[in-house]
Design a protein around this motif. Structure first.
Motif, PDB file in Angstrom:
ATOM      1  N   UNK A   1      82.658 -16.528  67.845  1.00  0.00           N
ATOM      2  CA  UNK A   1      83.550 -15.788  68.809  1.00  0.00           C
ATOM      3  C   UNK A   1      84.016 -16.965  69.792  1.00  0.00           C
ATOM      4  N   UNK A   2      83.639 -18.052  69.681  1.00  0.00           N
ATOM      5  CA  UNK A   2      84.218 -19.064  70.607  1.00  0.00           C
ATOM      6  C   UNK A   2      85.706 -19.086  70.387  1.00  0.00           C
ATOM      7  N   UNK A   3      86.644 -19.196  71.428  1.00  0.00           N
ATOM      8  CA  UNK A   3      87.981 -18.764  71.028  1.00  0.00           C
ATOM      9  C   UNK A   3      88.622 -20.008  70.775  1.00  0.00           C
ATOM     10  N   UNK A   4      87.905 -21.381  71.507  1.00  0.00           N
ATOM     11  CA  UNK A   4      88.923 -22.603  71.349  1.00  0.00           C
ATOM     12  C   UNK A   4      88.191 -23.429  69.879  1.00  0.00           C
ATOM     13  N   UNK A   5      87.257 -22.879  69.096  1.00  0.00           N
ATOM     14  CA  UNK A   5      87.050 -23.504  68.083  1.00  0.00           C
ATOM     15  C   UNK A   5      87.768 -23.118  66.892  1.00  0.00           C
ATOM     16  N   UNK A   6      88.184 -24.032  66.023  1.00  0.00           N
ATOM     17  CA  UNK A   6      89.070 -23.641  64.724  1.00  0.00           C
ATOM     18  C   UNK A   6      88.019 -23.054  63.874  1.00  0.00           C
ATOM     19  N   UNK A   7      88.592 -21.932  63.301  1.00  0.00           N
ATOM     20  CA  UNK A   7      87.718 -21.252  62.341  1.00  0.00           C
ATOM     21  C   UNK A   7      88.364 -20.878  60.873  1.00  0.00           C
ATOM     22  N   UNK A   8      87.564 -20.672  60.078  1.00  0.00           N
ATOM     23  CA  UNK A   8      88.236 -20.306  58.785  1.00  0.00           C
ATOM     24  C   UNK A   8      87.848 -18.937  58.557  1.00  0.00           C
ATOM     25  N   UNK A   9      87.202 -18.059  59.411  1.00  0.00           N
ATOM     26  CA  UNK A   9      87.041 -16.613  59.458  1.00  0.00           C
ATOM     27  C   UNK A   9      88.457 -15.903  59.749  1.00  0.00           C
ATOM     28  N   UNK A  10      88.537 -14.909  58.786  1.00  0.00           N
ATOM     29  CA  UNK A  10      87.714 -13.898  58.074  1.00  0.00           C
ATOM     30  C   UNK A  10      88.162 -14.376  56.646  1.00  0.00           C
ATOM     31  N   UNK A  11      88.760 -15.576  56.404  1.00  0.00           N
ATOM     32  CA  UNK A  11      89.364 -15.888  55.065  1.00  0.00           C
ATOM     33  C   UNK A  11      88.275 -16.416  54.402  1.00  0.00           C
ATOM     34  N   UNK A  12      87.416 -17.191  54.938  1.00  0.00           N
ATOM     35  CA  UNK A  12      86.143 -18.050  54.166  1.00  0.00           C
ATOM     36  C   UNK A  12      85.148 -18.171  55.311  1.00  0.00           C
ATOM     37  N   UNK A  13      83.812 -18.061  54.787  1.00  0.00           N
ATOM     38  CA  UNK A  13      82.692 -18.333  55.565  1.00  0.00           C
ATOM     39  C   UNK A  13      82.137 -19.867  55.661  1.00  0.00           C
ATOM     40  N   UNK A  14      83.178 -20.585  55.246  1.00  0.00           N
ATOM     41  CA  UNK A  14      82.994 -22.072  55.725  1.00  0.00           C
ATOM     42  C   UNK A  14      82.469 -22.500  56.990  1.00  0.00           C
ATOM     43  N   UNK A  15      83.234 -22.110  57.959  1.00  0.00           N
ATOM     44  CA  UNK A  15      82.968 -22.764  59.374  1.00  0.00           C
ATOM     45  C   UNK A  15      81.792 -22.208  59.935  1.00  0.00           C
ATOM     46  N   UNK A  16      81.339 -20.952  59.503  1.00  0.00           N
ATOM     47  CA  UNK A  16      79.984 -20.413  59.986  1.00  0.00           C
ATOM     48  C   UNK A  16      78.847 -21.606  59.670  1.00  0.00           C
ATOM     49  N   UNK A  17      78.754 -21.996  58.393  1.00  0.00           N
ATOM     50  CA  UNK A  17      78.043 -23.164  57.743  1.00  0.00           C
ATOM     51  C   UNK A  17      77.929 -24.396  58.600  1.00  0.00           C
ATOM     52  N   UNK A  18      79.221 -24.730  58.572  1.00  0.00           N
ATOM     53  CA  UNK A  18      79.440 -26.276  59.389  1.00  0.00           C
ATOM     54  C   UNK A  18      79.148 -26.031  60.583  1.00  0.00           C
ATOM     55  N   UNK A  19      79.285 -25.198  61.264  1.00  0.00           N
ATOM     56  CA  UNK A  19      78.980 -25.070  62.638  1.00  0.00           C
ATOM     57  C   UNK A  19      77.572 -25.072  63.135  1.00  0.00           C
ATOM     58  N   UNK A  20      76.833 -24.394  61.982  1.00  0.00           N
ATOM     59  CA  UNK A  20      75.390 -24.056  62.110  1.00  0.00           C
ATOM     60  C   UNK A  20      74.865 -25.617  61.972  1.00  0.00           C
ATOM     61  N   UNK A  21      75.167 -26.195  60.819  1.00  0.00           N
ATOM     62  CA  UNK A  21      74.685 -27.633  60.859  1.00  0.00           C
ATOM     63  C   UNK A  21      75.013 -28.631  61.934  1.00  0.00           C
ATOM     64  N   UNK A  22      76.135 -28.328  62.644  1.00  0.00           N
ATOM     65  CA  UNK A  22      76.270 -29.085  63.651  1.00  0.00           C
ATOM     66  C   UNK A  22      75.323 -28.895  64.939  1.00  0.00           C
ATOM     67  N   UNK A  23      75.139 -27.545  65.037  1.00  0.00           N
ATOM     68  CA  UNK A  23      74.278 -27.108  66.156  1.00  0.00           C
ATOM     69  C   UNK A  23      72.942 -27.623  66.065  1.00  0.00           C
ATOM     70  N   UNK A  24      72.311 -27.787  64.760  1.00  0.00           N
ATOM     71  CA  UNK A  24      71.118 -28.257  64.821  1.00  0.00           C
ATOM     72  C   UNK A  24      71.026 -29.921  64.561  1.00  0.00           C
ATOM     73  N   UNK A  25      72.209 -30.399  64.611  1.00  0.00           N
ATOM     74  CA  UNK A  25      72.391 -31.872  64.324  1.00  0.00           C
ATOM     75  C   UNK A  25      71.440 -32.739  65.360  1.00  0.00           C
TER      76      UNK A  25
END
Length: 275
Positions: A200-224
């Motif tokens: 839901x962060x408007x200024x982040x680039x997203x692959x949604x709803x076409x692909x669930x790629x960015x949710x996975x990548x951003x989660x990895x970055x969040x715990x980095x």
């Protein structure tokens, strides 16, 4: 002798070498407080603008009011994040007894959060389904397209519900015998729910709803930050991260494989009782 000992102790506190220094021990204590605040910031950055936009839409009559279960879920999730922050703060400031007592709240809060999450997902789906059935023919096709997006999101919600429950169970089981596993797994479990805010962060680039790629990548970055500090500090990867990744990979592959497929859309409608 006393003066010499004091001087040596003072010199040790000035060391800037990573391993075994007061600075490193301070980061050990406070890294989890910072991670708690970081998780809260992610959620707020996503949900504040999204919620304000939806409230305006409700006020304008462009969408129905929020269901009660959504408010319950928001309160429980917010409470859980604040509990995580309070628990990390108590450990960082040496209040272990209070930490253990407050931790009992998680025993009630976490199951309630999971149960409400599994109620919320079909509730939101049926709201959209019912609106599509009642819409004029010209609008119905567009709303059914939105329904397919919702069905794809159900994949992510199922994954979050299952893995959040699993990782939290591991964390709570380890609380009295393995503090390192307990504290790391608490944060890794919470990270499973972060895509709801990240998407839901408007200024982040997203692959949604076409692909669930960015949710996975951003989660990895969040715990980095937590992971990088662990590796720097201990010169190894803690088993908590190995467990988290090993369990996550097959679920991620399943989500990516089923995403937007006719098989999944049909399955989702049967699960929601509208097939």
């Amino acid at each position: 002798m006393t003066t010499l000992a004091n001087n040596l102790n003072f010199a040790e506190t000035q060391l800037d070498v990573l391993s075994g220094t007061p600075r490193a021990h301070a980061i050990d204590r406070w890294i989890f407080v910072l991670m708690s605040a970081w998780f809260i910031a992610i959620v707020l950055a996503g949900f504040i603008p999204d919620s304000l936009m939806k409230i305006d839409a409700v006020t304008a009559g462009e969408r129905p009011p929020f269901p009660l279960i959504l408010h319950v879920h928001a309160v429980l999730m917010g409470s859980f994040l604040l509990l995580l922050l309070a628990q990390a703060w108590q450990i960082a400031t040496g209040r272990s007894a209070q930490h253990m007592r407050l931790g009992m709240v998680a025993m009630v809060l976490a199951p309630a959060l999971v149960i409400v999450g599994f109620i919320l997902a079909p509730t939101m789906y049926h709201m959209l389904w019912d609106a599509a059935q009642a819409a004029p023919l010209g609008e119905r096709e567009e709303m059914l397209g939105g329904l397919e997006v919702r069905e794809n999101i159900l994949l992510l919600q199922l994954r979050v519900g299952i893995l959040f429950s699993l990782f939290l169970s591991i964390a709570l089981k380890a609380r009295s015998r393995n503090a390192g596993m307990h504290k790391r797994m608490m944060f890794l479990a919470t990270a499973m729910a972060l895509p709801a805010g990240l998407d839901r962060i408007p200024w982040l680039p997203h692959s949604m709803p076409q692909s669930p790629l960015t949710p996975d990548l951003y989660t990895l970055l969040a715990i980095a930050p937590m992971f990088v500090w662990d590796v720097m500090r201990n010169h190894s990867v803690h088993p908590a991260y190995v467990i988290w990744l090993a369990v996550n990979i097959p679920f991620a592959l399943a989500v990516h494989g089923l995403w937007d497929t006719p098989v999944w859309h049909q399955t989702a409608r049967h699960l929601m009782g509208v097939g």
